[in-house]
Scaffold this motif. Structure first.
Motif, PDB file in Angstrom:
ATOM      1  N   ARG A  54       0.793  -1.223   0.000  1.00 39.60           N
ATOM      2  CA  ARG A  54       0.000   0.000   0.000  1.00 39.60           C
ATOM      3  C   ARG A  54       0.828   1.278   0.000  1.00 39.60           C
ATOM      4  NH1 ARG A  54      -5.301   0.008   3.504  1.00 39.60           N
ATOM      5  NH2 ARG A  54      -5.673   1.680   1.992  1.00 39.60           N
ATOM      6  N   LEU A  55       2.041   1.198  -0.558  1.00 39.72           N
ATOM      7  CA  LEU A  55       2.774   2.432  -0.846  1.00 39.72           C
ATOM      8  C   LEU A  55       2.149   3.120  -2.053  1.00 39.72           C
ATOM      9  CD1 LEU A  55       6.463   1.295  -0.248  1.00 39.72           C
ATOM     10  CD2 LEU A  55       5.069   2.731   1.220  1.00 39.72           C
ATOM     11  N   TYR A  56       1.587   2.327  -2.953  1.00 36.61           N
ATOM     12  CA  TYR A  56       0.741   2.828  -4.043  1.00 36.61           C
ATOM     13  C   TYR A  56      -0.634   2.181  -3.917  1.00 36.61           C
ATOM     14  CZ  TYR A  56       5.081   4.198  -6.534  1.00 36.61           C
ATOM     15  OH  TYR A  56       6.287   4.739  -6.894  1.00 36.61           O
ATOM     16  N   GLU A  57      -1.661   2.935  -4.265  1.00 37.63           N
ATOM     17  CA  GLU A  57      -3.016   2.382  -4.302  1.00 37.63           C
ATOM     18  C   GLU A  57      -3.410   2.143  -5.766  1.00 37.63           C
ATOM     19  OE1 GLU A  57      -4.597   1.445  -1.726  1.00 37.63           O
ATOM     20  OE2 GLU A  57      -3.623   2.521  -0.084  1.00 37.63           O
ATOM     21  N   PRO A  58      -4.054   1.034  -6.076  1.00 35.43           N
ATOM     22  CA  PRO A  58      -4.467   0.793  -7.466  1.00 35.43           C
ATOM     23  C   PRO A  58      -5.556   1.770  -7.906  1.00 35.43           C
ATOM     24  CG  PRO A  58      -5.342  -0.910  -6.016  1.00 35.43           C
ATOM     25  CD  PRO A  58      -4.436  -0.074  -5.184  1.00 35.43           C
ATOM     26  N   ASP A  59      -5.566   2.084  -9.207  1.00 30.91           N
ATOM     27  CA  ASP A  59      -6.627   2.915  -9.782  1.00 30.91           C
ATOM     28  C   ASP A  59      -7.858   2.078 -10.101  1.00 30.91           C
ATOM     29  OD1 ASP A  59      -5.069   5.287  -9.754  1.00 30.91           O
ATOM     30  OD2 ASP A  59      -4.028   4.627 -11.560  1.00 30.91           O
ATOM     31  N   GLU A  60      -7.640   0.805 -10.380  1.00 31.09           N
ATOM     32  CA  GLU A  60      -8.742  -0.120 -10.667  1.00 31.09           C
ATOM     33  C   GLU A  60      -8.437  -1.461 -10.015  1.00 31.09           C
ATOM     34  OE1 GLU A  60     -10.292  -0.486 -14.791  1.00 31.09           O
ATOM     35  OE2 GLU A  60      -8.737   0.975 -15.284  1.00 31.09           O
ATOM     36  N   GLY A  61      -9.496  -2.225  -9.778  1.00 25.14           N
ATOM     37  CA  GLY A  61      -9.337  -3.588  -9.276  1.00 25.14           C
ATOM     38  C   GLY A  61      -9.101  -3.655  -7.782  1.00 25.14           C
ATOM     39  N   GLU A  68      -8.603 -11.257   2.091  1.00 24.20           N
ATOM     40  CA  GLU A  68      -9.187  -9.990   2.532  1.00 24.20           C
ATOM     41  C   GLU A  68      -8.735  -8.854   1.618  1.00 24.20           C
ATOM     42  OE1 GLU A  68     -11.316  -9.631   5.132  1.00 24.20           O
ATOM     43  OE2 GLU A  68     -11.262 -11.805   5.476  1.00 24.20           O
ATOM     44  N   ASP A  69      -9.665  -7.994   1.261  1.00 23.07           N
ATOM     45  CA  ASP A  69      -9.358  -6.810   0.451  1.00 23.07           C
ATOM     46  C   ASP A  69      -8.470  -5.875   1.274  1.00 23.07           C
ATOM     47  OD1 ASP A  69      -9.321  -4.467  -1.028  1.00 23.07           O
ATOM     48  OD2 ASP A  69     -11.436  -4.545  -1.553  1.00 23.07           O
ATOM     49  N   ILE A  70      -7.256  -5.592   0.793  1.00 23.36           N
ATOM     50  CA  ILE A  70      -6.315  -4.805   1.600  1.00 23.36           C
ATOM     51  C   ILE A  70      -6.752  -3.350   1.755  1.00 23.36           C
ATOM     52  CG2 ILE A  70      -4.377  -6.313   1.000  1.00 23.36           C
ATOM     53  CD1 ILE A  70      -3.308  -4.063  -0.796  1.00 23.36           C
ATOM     54  N   SER A  71      -7.623  -2.859   0.861  1.00 23.18           N
ATOM     55  CA  SER A  71      -8.040  -1.462   0.953  1.00 23.18           C
ATOM     56  C   SER A  71      -8.904  -1.199   2.182  1.00 23.18           C
ATOM     57  CB  SER A  71      -8.798  -1.047  -0.307  1.00 23.18           C
ATOM     58  OG  SER A  71     -10.030  -1.737  -0.410  1.00 23.18           O
ATOM     59  N   SER A  72      -9.420  -2.249   2.809  1.00 18.63           N
ATOM     60  CA  SER A  72     -10.272  -2.087   3.985  1.00 18.63           C
ATOM     61  C   SER A  72      -9.478  -2.067   5.293  1.00 18.63           C
ATOM     62  CB  SER A  72     -11.306  -3.220   4.043  1.00 18.63           C
ATOM     63  OG  SER A  72     -10.660  -4.473   4.183  1.00 18.63           O
ATOM     64  N   SER A  73      -8.149  -2.238   5.205  1.00 20.66           N
ATOM     65  CA  SER A  73      -7.320  -2.291   6.418  1.00 20.66           C
ATOM     66  C   SER A  73      -6.595  -0.966   6.639  1.00 20.66           C
ATOM     67  CB  SER A  73      -6.298  -3.424   6.303  1.00 20.66           C
ATOM     68  OG  SER A  73      -5.440  -3.203   5.195  1.00 20.66           O
ATOM     69  N   ASP A  74      -6.175  -0.731   7.874  1.00 19.04           N
ATOM     70  CA  ASP A  74      -5.352   0.425   8.189  1.00 19.04           C
ATOM     71  C   ASP A  74      -3.961   0.214   7.587  1.00 19.04           C
ATOM     72  OD1 ASP A  74      -3.120   1.446  10.339  1.00 19.04           O
ATOM     73  OD2 ASP A  74      -4.764   2.874  10.112  1.00 19.04           O
ATOM     74  N   PRO A  75      -3.472   1.139   6.725  1.00 21.49           N
ATOM     75  CA  PRO A  75      -2.206   0.902   6.017  1.00 21.49           C
ATOM     76  C   PRO A  75      -1.022   0.651   6.941  1.00 21.49           C
ATOM     77  CG  PRO A  75      -3.349   2.781   5.063  1.00 21.49           C
ATOM     78  CD  PRO A  75      -4.092   2.419   6.313  1.00 21.49           C
ATOM     79  N   VAL A  76      -0.917   1.415   8.031  1.00 20.33           N
ATOM     80  CA  VAL A  76       0.236   1.276   8.929  1.00 20.33           C
ATOM     81  C   VAL A  76       0.222  -0.079   9.623  1.00 20.33           C
ATOM     82  CG1 VAL A  76       1.398   2.199  10.969  1.00 20.33           C
ATOM     83  CG2 VAL A  76       0.435   3.761   9.253  1.00 20.33           C
ATOM     84  N   LYS A  77      -0.936  -0.464  10.144  1.00 23.14           N
ATOM     85  CA  LYS A  77      -1.042  -1.768  10.811  1.00 23.14           C
ATOM     86  C   LYS A  77      -0.848  -2.907   9.810  1.00 23.14           C
ATOM     87  CE  LYS A  77      -4.055  -0.286  14.582  1.00 23.14           C
ATOM     88  NZ  LYS A  77      -5.416  -0.386  15.175  1.00 23.14           N
ATOM     89  N   PHE A  78      -1.379  -2.713   8.613  1.00 26.88           N
ATOM     90  CA  PHE A  78      -1.256  -3.745   7.580  1.00 26.88           C
ATOM     91  C   PHE A  78       0.205  -3.989   7.214  1.00 26.88           C
ATOM     92  CE2 PHE A  78      -1.004  -4.741   2.973  1.00 26.88           C
ATOM     93  CZ  PHE A  78      -1.541  -6.016   3.016  1.00 26.88           C
ATOM     94  N   ARG A  79       0.991  -2.927   7.098  1.00 23.45           N
ATOM     95  CA  ARG A  79       2.396  -3.070   6.695  1.00 23.45           C
ATOM     96  C   ARG A  79       3.209  -3.854   7.720  1.00 23.45           C
ATOM     97  NH1 ARG A  79       2.108   2.775   5.302  1.00 23.45           N
ATOM     98  NH2 ARG A  79       1.277   2.800   3.167  1.00 23.45           N
ATOM     99  N   ARG A  80       2.751  -3.906   8.956  1.00 25.63           N
ATOM    100  CA  ARG A  80       3.474  -4.677   9.979  1.00 25.63           C
ATOM    101  C   ARG A  80       3.356  -6.177   9.744  1.00 25.63           C
ATOM    102  NH1 ARG A  80       1.331  -0.933  14.934  1.00 25.63           N
ATOM    103  NH2 ARG A  80       2.655   0.875  14.506  1.00 25.63           N
ATOM    104  N   LYS A  81       2.419  -6.570   8.866  1.00 23.47           N
ATOM    105  CA  LYS A  81       2.279  -7.986   8.519  1.00 23.47           C
ATOM    106  C   LYS A  81       3.220  -8.385   7.380  1.00 23.47           C
ATOM    107  CE  LYS A  81      -2.711  -7.915   9.506  1.00 23.47           C
ATOM    108  NZ  LYS A  81      -4.057  -8.108   8.901  1.00 23.47           N
ATOM    109  N   ILE A  82       3.928  -7.397   6.837  1.00 22.79           N
ATOM    110  CA  ILE A  82       4.733  -7.625   5.641  1.00 22.79           C
ATOM    111  C   ILE A  82       6.169  -7.167   5.880  1.00 22.79           C
ATOM    112  CG2 ILE A  82       5.053  -6.930   3.221  1.00 22.79           C
ATOM    113  CD1 ILE A  82       2.047  -6.632   2.987  1.00 22.79           C
TER     114      ILE A  82
END
Length: 253
Positions: A54-61, A68-82
């Motif tokens: 999620r450093l970039y967000e897709p324009d489509e799709g 789970e759709d990653i756009s529904s998660s908090d970006p900072v918390k999500f990145r801790r999984k990666i």
């Protein structure tokens, strides 16, 4: 195996570009795979990687992470999984090796005992003796050793997925081969999902359980190294393989 990452008709366009950086991409990556993403500069491979964390967000799709759709998660918390490793490494120069590795565990308020045990475990995993290296500073390490510490730091909180963006690109040839061998061992031991971006076909075919070949934002072929060599999908892939078949260590020889 479960699907770790799924791209569903994903596109990304940057202003002023003549074509999509990623163009209606569909793909599934199974948990535990080591996927190498191969292509020349500007083909979309790094954009693909940066959309996953999620450093970039897709324009489509949409992009799915274990369903789970990653756009529904908090970006900072999500990145801790990666885990994320880049060519420039980005170790903090004023911090010891141990403190660099402990950066995220400290943010997550792990106990001191748990952090110290994890530091030693990870240093051993990347082939560096804890007693010798934990109190060194980045300036006291070779480029290859720094890259190993970068890998250890990315693995610190046991992420499900590791993203590696040309991590060995600035390393000399001998150390690069050694690091490739080490990465294969680490992947096998961790049983995690690794995505590894490279523009080096030999590296891609050596490391990848499957290789994703891109050009101008499109997937040209996504298959095992052997299947790509035996059955190139199109002229682009065929020319890529032909360009390096004379090299001694190419997998197709």
């Amino acid at each position: 195996m479960s699907t770790a990452i799924g791209f569903k008709n994903v596109s990304k366009h940057f202003k002023g570009a003549g074509y999509n950086a990623v163009d209606h991409v569909n793909l599934s990556i199974e948990h535990g795979e080591l996927i190498t993403i191969l292509g020349s500069s500007g083909c979309g491979k790094t954009t693909l990687l940066k959309m996953i964390n999620r450093l970039y967000e897709p324009d489509e799709g949409r992009i799915e992470f274990f369903g789970e759709d990653i756009s529904s998660s908090d970006p900072v918390k999500f990145r801790r999984k990666i885990g994320y490793v880049i060519q420039q490494i980005g170790l903090f120069p004023h911090m010891t090796v141990a403190d660099n590795i402990a950066t995220v565990p400290k943010i997550l308020k792990w106990s001191k005992e748990k952090i110290n045990a994890r530091i030693d475990e990870l240093l051993e995993l990347v082939g560096l003796e804890p007693g010798e290296f934990r109190n060194r500073y980045p300036a006291q390490l070779s480029g290859g050793q720094q890259q190993r510490i970068g890998l250890a730091r990315a693995l610190a909180v046991n992420p499900d997925v590791m993203l590696l963006d040309e991590p060995f690109g600035a390393i000399d040839a001998i150390n690069r081969i050694n690091l490739q061998d080490e990465l294969l061992k680490i992947h096998a031991a961790s049983k995690k999902t690794f995505l590894f971006v490279t523009h080096d076909i030999n590296e891609a075919f050596k490391l990848g359980t499957r290789v994703l070949i891109m050009d101008q934002g499109n997937i040209q072929q996504f298959d095992t190294p052997d299947n790509i060599v035996e059955n190139p999908a199109n002229d682009f892939v065929r020319s890529l393989i032909d360009s390096v078949k004379g090299q001694e260590r190419f997998i197709g020889d």
